[in-house]
Design a protein around this motif. Structure first.
Motif, short mmCIF file in Angstrom:
data_model
loop_
_atom_site.label_atom_id
_atom_site.label_comp_id
_atom_site.label_asym_id
_atom_site.label_seq_id
_atom_site.Cartn_x
_atom_site.Cartn_y
_atom_site.Cartn_z
N TYR A 88 24.68 27.93 84.85
CA TYR A 88 23.97 28.91 84.50
C TYR A 88 24.08 29.94 83.19
N GLY A 89 24.74 28.95 82.20
CA GLY A 89 24.63 29.16 80.79
C GLY A 89 25.35 30.63 80.50
N ILE A 90 26.69 30.68 81.32
CA ILE A 90 27.65 31.79 81.05
C ILE A 90 28.56 31.40 79.96
N ASN A 91 28.70 32.28 79.02
CA ASN A 91 29.86 32.02 78.19
C ASN A 91 31.22 32.62 78.72
N VAL A 92 31.98 31.62 79.30
CA VAL A 92 33.49 32.19 79.86
C VAL A 92 34.28 32.10 78.65
N PRO A 93 35.15 33.20 78.24
CA PRO A 93 36.05 33.06 76.98
C PRO A 93 37.10 32.11 77.46
N GLU A 94 37.57 31.65 76.64
CA GLU A 94 38.62 30.44 76.45
C GLU A 94 39.84 31.07 76.86
N HIS A 95 40.17 32.20 76.39
CA HIS A 95 41.49 33.00 76.32
C HIS A 95 42.02 33.62 77.53
N ILE A 96 41.00 33.52 78.58
CA ILE A 96 41.51 34.14 79.67
C ILE A 96 42.21 33.44 80.63
N SER A 97 42.70 33.93 81.61
CA SER A 97 43.58 33.26 82.53
C SER A 97 42.62 32.48 83.70
N ASP A 98 43.36 31.66 84.31
CA ASP A 98 42.85 30.74 85.20
C ASP A 98 42.09 31.87 86.30
N THR A 99 42.88 32.88 86.72
CA THR A 99 42.48 33.87 87.83
C THR A 99 41.19 34.52 87.38
N GLU A 100 41.06 34.94 86.11
CA GLU A 100 39.81 35.56 85.59
C GLU A 100 38.69 34.27 85.44
N LYS A 101 39.04 33.16 85.20
CA LYS A 101 37.81 32.22 85.20
C LYS A 101 37.31 31.96 86.53
N GLY A 102 38.19 32.13 87.31
CA GLY A 102 37.87 32.12 88.92
C GLY A 102 36.72 32.87 89.15
N ILE A 103 36.81 34.19 88.74
CA ILE A 103 35.90 35.45 88.91
C ILE A 103 34.69 34.82 88.43
N TYR A 104 34.66 34.12 87.42
CA TYR A 104 33.00 33.62 86.83
C TYR A 104 32.73 32.54 88.01
N ASP A 105 33.45 31.68 88.30
CA ASP A 105 33.06 30.93 89.54
C ASP A 105 32.67 31.31 90.68
N ARG A 106 33.17 32.45 91.25
CA ARG A 106 32.65 33.19 92.34
C ARG A 106 31.14 33.73 92.07
N ILE A 107 31.12 34.31 90.85
CA ILE A 107 29.95 35.09 90.34
C ILE A 107 28.75 34.04 90.38
N ALA A 108 29.11 32.77 89.73
CA ALA A 108 28.01 31.69 89.71
C ALA A 108 27.61 31.30 91.23
#
Length: 269
Positions: A88-108
């Motif tokens: 989707y071309g979403i820029n996921v910040p590298e410094h965030i936790s795995d839990t926060e990265k999971g939020i981006y996965d759910r959104i996509a």
């Protein structure tokens, strides 16, 4: 001199039929579509196809949509082939936790289930990240302002005894925190050190209990004295005024300079 070059043959006959290879007269950009265009034999068929496309058009996919219809819609709406933030071309910040990265996965994943455009979702998420940054920046500015107000209040109460009284108050608070089993790196403890009411109570507690006022706690961020704050502004390290003092425009530099003068006046130069 009269031009005797004959005009190019018309692609449309008087009866409305299209000549063989009529689409070749449209230019090279239509060459890849020669097979599809060649199926039209007359203007009426071409017009009917156009009107049908306008009437039916790309339809938002539903539960009963055929795979080919969904694929056609995805192609037109630029829906990516995979339900991932990267697709989707979403820029996921590298410094965030795995839990926060999971939020981006759910959104996509949800976006893909609902056939959301890739550029559209990337723009929305990017704007939300920008808003989050503005909120965090505003919060940091508020915290810095509160710390300055707390310091000014204590200076007005303690005067020349500001530094020793500050050290004593911090020692009392950290000692009590340690007795209560609170980690000295606890962020809430750091906020308590910027609370002037708590600092005044800690100093009074020290006086009433005879707590040694000369001990200085370690590992804790301290309230800076007015002179220290002025020096941090002039060095550019102050989070609120530093950039304005060193890199700001004329108006920003003037405001930062006035803040330095105010602090130096409080410190007695």
């Amino acid at each position: 001199m009269t031009d005797t070059t004959p005009p190019p043959p018309s692609a449309i006959s008087p009866d409305g039929s299209l000549s063989a290879g009529w689409h070749t007269q449209l230019g090279e950009e239509f060459a890849p579509h020669a097979a599809q265009l060649g199926t039209f034999k007359n203007v009426a068929g071409l017009a009917k196809s156009y009107l049908h496309l306008r009437a039916s058009g790309p339809v938002y996919p539903g539960e009963q949509s055929a795979p080919e219809d969904i694929a056609r819609f995805h192609s037109l709406a630029k829906v990516p082939g995979e339900a991932t933030p990267k697709a989707y071309g979403i820029n996921v910040p590298e410094h965030i936790s795995d839990t926060e990265k999971g939020i981006y996965d759910r959104i996509a994943r949800i976006a893909h289930q609902h056939h959301v455009s890739g550029p559209g979702l990337a723009a929305v998420v990017g704007e939300y990240q920008k808003i989050q940054g503005e909120i965090i920046g505003g919060h940091e500015e508020q915290m810095a302002a509160r710390a300055r107000e707390a310091e000014d209040l204590l200076i007005s109460r303690w005067g020349a005894d500001f530094e020793p009284n500050k050290s004593t108050a911090r020692h009392v608070i950290s000692t009590l925190a340690g007795s209560a089993g609170i980690d000295l790196d606890d962020p809430y403890l750091g906020e308590m050190f910027d609370n002037p009411a708590l600092a005044l109570m800690a100093l009074e507690f020290s006086r009433r209990t005879g707590e040694d006022p000369t001990r200085t706690p370690h590992g804790l961020s301290e309230l800076k004295s007015p002179r220290q704050r002025a020096e941090s502004i002039m060095s550019g390290s102050d989070p609120t005024w530093g950039r304005q003092y060193t890199e700001g425009n004329t108006e920003e530099k003037q405001a930062a300079y006035q803040e330095v003068m105010r602090l130096l006046n409080l410190a007695g130069r």
